[in-house]
Design an enzyme around this catalytic site. Structure first.
Site, mmCIF file in Angstrom:
data_model
loop_
_atom_site.group_PDB
_atom_site.id
_atom_site.type_symbol
_atom_site.label_atom_id
_atom_site.label_comp_id
_atom_site.label_asym_id
_atom_site.label_seq_id
_atom_site.Cartn_x
_atom_site.Cartn_y
_atom_site.Cartn_z
ATOM 1 C CB CYS A 135 -0.956 -0.009 1.187
ATOM 2 S SG CYS A 135 -2.016 -1.457 1.199
ATOM 3 C CG HIS A 271 -3.116 3.145 2.298
ATOM 4 N ND1 HIS A 271 -3.694 2.828 1.083
ATOM 5 C CD2 HIS A 271 -3.254 2.036 3.086
ATOM 6 C CE1 HIS A 271 -4.147 1.594 1.143
ATOM 7 N NE2 HIS A 271 -3.905 1.091 2.334
ATOM 8 C CG ASN A 302 -7.162 -0.482 1.308
ATOM 9 O OD1 ASN A 302 -6.365 -0.317 0.392
ATOM 10 N ND2 ASN A 302 -6.778 -0.798 2.527
HETATM 11 O O1 UT7 Z 1 -4.259 -1.478 3.332
HETATM 12 C C1 UT7 Z 1 -3.362 -1.959 4.289
HETATM 13 C C2 UT7 Z 1 -3.481 -1.182 5.527
HETATM 14 N N1 UT7 Z 1 -4.721 -1.555 6.183
HETATM 15 C C3 UT7 Z 1 -4.954 -1.177 7.406
HETATM 16 O O2 UT7 Z 1 -4.162 -0.461 7.956
HETATM 17 C C4 UT7 Z 1 -6.223 -1.671 8.030
HETATM 18 C C5 UT7 Z 1 -6.218 -1.455 9.510
HETATM 19 N N2 UT7 Z 1 -7.333 -2.035 10.229
HETATM 20 C C6 UT7 Z 1 -8.635 -1.696 10.049
HETATM 21 O O3 UT7 Z 1 -8.972 -0.909 9.193
HETATM 22 C C7 UT7 Z 1 -9.638 -2.265 11.028
HETATM 23 O O4 UT7 Z 1 -8.965 -2.998 12.016
HETATM 24 C C8 UT7 Z 1 -10.720 -3.165 10.374
HETATM 25 C C9 UT7 Z 1 -11.684 -2.319 9.547
HETATM 26 C C10 UT7 Z 1 -10.063 -4.205 9.489
HETATM 27 C C11 UT7 Z 1 -11.552 -3.875 11.438
HETATM 28 O O5 UT7 Z 1 -12.144 -2.917 12.306
HETATM 29 P P1 UT7 Z 1 -12.010 -3.083 13.907
HETATM 30 O O6 UT7 Z 1 -12.766 -1.979 14.491
HETATM 31 O O7 UT7 Z 1 -10.550 -3.186 14.228
HETATM 32 O O8 UT7 Z 1 -12.813 -4.414 14.170
HETATM 33 P P2 UT7 Z 1 -12.311 -5.795 14.808
HETATM 34 O O9 UT7 Z 1 -11.486 -6.536 13.819
HETATM 35 O O10 UT7 Z 1 -11.755 -5.537 16.167
HETATM 36 O O11 UT7 Z 1 -13.686 -6.544 14.953
HETATM 37 C C12 UT7 Z 1 -14.687 -6.138 15.884
HETATM 38 C C13 UT7 Z 1 -15.783 -7.191 15.811
HETATM 39 C C14 UT7 Z 1 -15.281 -8.626 15.972
HETATM 40 O O12 UT7 Z 1 -16.284 -9.360 16.604
HETATM 41 P P3 UT7 Z 1 -16.234 -9.663 18.191
HETATM 42 O O13 UT7 Z 1 -14.946 -10.407 18.414
HETATM 43 O O14 UT7 Z 1 -16.240 -8.314 18.867
HETATM 44 O O15 UT7 Z 1 -17.441 -10.463 18.427
HETATM 45 C C15 UT7 Z 1 -15.126 -9.095 14.552
HETATM 46 O O16 UT7 Z 1 -15.242 -10.480 14.451
HETATM 47 O O17 UT7 Z 1 -16.386 -7.122 14.505
HETATM 48 C C16 UT7 Z 1 -16.300 -8.417 13.886
HETATM 49 N N3 UT7 Z 1 -16.110 -8.197 12.468
HETATM 50 C C17 UT7 Z 1 -17.128 -7.919 11.637
HETATM 51 N N4 UT7 Z 1 -18.443 -7.795 11.850
HETATM 52 C C18 UT7 Z 1 -19.207 -7.493 10.787
HETATM 53 C C19 UT7 Z 1 -14.950 -8.194 11.755
HETATM 54 N N5 UT7 Z 1 -15.212 -7.922 10.464
HETATM 55 C C20 UT7 Z 1 -16.545 -7.752 10.367
HETATM 56 C C21 UT7 Z 1 -17.400 -7.442 9.310
HETATM 57 N N6 UT7 Z 1 -18.724 -7.310 9.552
HETATM 58 N N7 UT7 Z 1 -16.945 -7.238 8.046
#
Ligand code: UT7
Length: 346
Positions: A135, A271, A302
């Site tokens: 990225c 990014h 993205n």
């Molecule tokens: O391009 C390369 C660079 N990319 C980045 O830098 C990306 C950085 N990270 C992010 O943008 C975020 O971490 C994400 C958007 C990927 C995820 O957001 P988050 O707020 O960190 O969510 P999380 O992974 O902590 O998930 C929270 C909850 C989890 O459920 P529990 O454990 O709380 O029950 C996940 O399983 O949301 C769940 N979850 C989803 N729910 C609905 C994860 N993905 C999804 C989804 N829809 N798509």
């Protein structure tokens, strides 16, 4: 080198460049964008994945991403974006000395995407090669272009960032499928009277390779019957925490290296990973209120290396920033690899 092997026109100890021309300044003359025709709204994804529009918007800010059709490849999308950049700059392809492609999703691998893009453009006798920095690929390729021009190897370089992330994403993995997208952005970089691309501040940390990247090698796929993938996987929360704690200092160093203060900036184009993350980094940087923050991610998702030139293109289309105004670019992602520089907007 023996006396016999000194190239024609040279003598032992002679100069290899005219002194004052050794650091020729460069600037982005124009940008071009290619966004695939098919948009995929959050509601469409929630029909096949355990996700919802509300979750995606709240956690990422993304409302829509793009899905390339079979004919929209890394090469065709990249060439289309490059043609737009050339047209916007009023230059013909004959002016181009080198094509540098930034991509992490070119599954052809060799010959390089850049060589194929050059052929598609009808560019003859041009240098062409790919840069792999995930990225941060556009930042790296832009600095390569700046250096090629500064060193006298090229007058015009086409930097083409093109990604077909749908080839790398597991459609059943909701942690990546809702985020990544396809598209291409290009910049024509040319020699210019005054510097328009600042020095790059960069870095990498291979100990974080497992946080984001391809889960299997192509060789594993070839040798393992029934193997699915390879796919791009991401431990999003870890990457999120790393980026918002480490990237503001990298960005500040780039502003400093350009001899500017945050107050001098007109735009911040990071990014386009996640709107919440972009806002957190902007907040930690302490950006003054007048600095326009790019939010192309909302409608485009993205697109890895392509996200920064796509975001610059949108700012230009929306007339949100003046030509010549300073913008801070910040790329980061798989590797991890990152880089930042300040440019004068085309
Ligand atoms: O391009 C390369 C660079 N990319 C980045 O830098 C990306 C950085 N990270 C992010 O943008 C975020 O971490 C994400 C958007 C990927 C995820 O957001 P988050 O707020 O960190 O969510 P999380 O992974 O902590 O998930 C929270 C909850 C989890 O459920 P529990 O454990 O709380 O029950 C996940 O399983 O949301 C769940 N979850 C989803 N729910 C609905 C994860 N993905 C999804 C989804 N829809 N798509």
């Amino acid at each position: 080198m023996t006396a016999e092997s000194v190239p024609k026109g040279g003598t032992r100890g002679s100069r290899i460049a005219a002194g004052p021309r050794l650091a020729i300044p460069a600037r982005i003359l124009a940008v071009g964008a290619y966004r695939p025709g098919r948009g995929v709204a959050n509601a469409e994804l929630s029909r096949t994945l355990d996700t919802s529009d509300a979750w995606i918007v709240k956690r990422t800010g993304i409302r829509r991403r793009c899905a390339a059709s079979p004919g929209e490849t890394v090469v065709t999308m990249g060439a289309a974006a490059a043609e737009k950049a050339l047209a916007a700059a009023g230059r013909s392809v004959d002016a181009v000395d080198c094509v540098v492609a930034a991509t992490m999703s070119y599954t052809g691998q060799s010959p390089s995407a850049a060589v194929q893009i050059a052929r598609e453009l009808g560019a003859k006798r041009v240098g062409a090669f790919d840069v792999s920095a995930a990225c941060a690929g556009f930042n790296y390729a832009l600095d390569v272009a700046r250096s090629l021009i500064a060193g006298g190897s090229a007058r015009h370089v086409l930097v083409v960032a093109s990604e077909r992330m749908s080839d790398l994403i597991d459609p059943g993995d909701r942690t990546t499928a809702v985020i990544f997208s396809d598209g291409a952005g290009a910049a024509l970089v040319g020699a210019y009277g005054e510097p328009g691309i600042g020095p790059m501040t960069w870095g990498s940390d291979g100990s974080l390779a497992g946080v984001a990247g391809q889960d299997l090698t192509w060789a594993h796929f070839r040798d393992t019957p029934g193997c699915r993938g390879p796919y791009f996987r991401m431990r999003g929360p870890e990457l999120y925490r790393w980026a918002i704690s480490e990237m503001p200092a990298v960005a500040l160093r780039a502003v400093d290296a350009a001899g500017l203060d945050l107050a001098d900036l007109a735009a911040f184009v990071p990014h386009q990973a996640n709107l919440r993350m972009i806002e957190a980094i902007a907040d930690r940087l302490g950006l003054p209120g007048h600095v326009v923050v790019a939010r192309d991610v909302e409608d485009q998702g993205n697109t890895s290396a392509a996200s920064i030139p796509l975001a610059i293109s949108r700012l230009k289309e929306e007339c949100a920033v003046a030509s010549g105004a300073p913008a801070l670019l910040l790329g980061f992602g798989a590797g991890v690899a990152y880089g930042a520089q300040v440019i004068r907007l085309p």
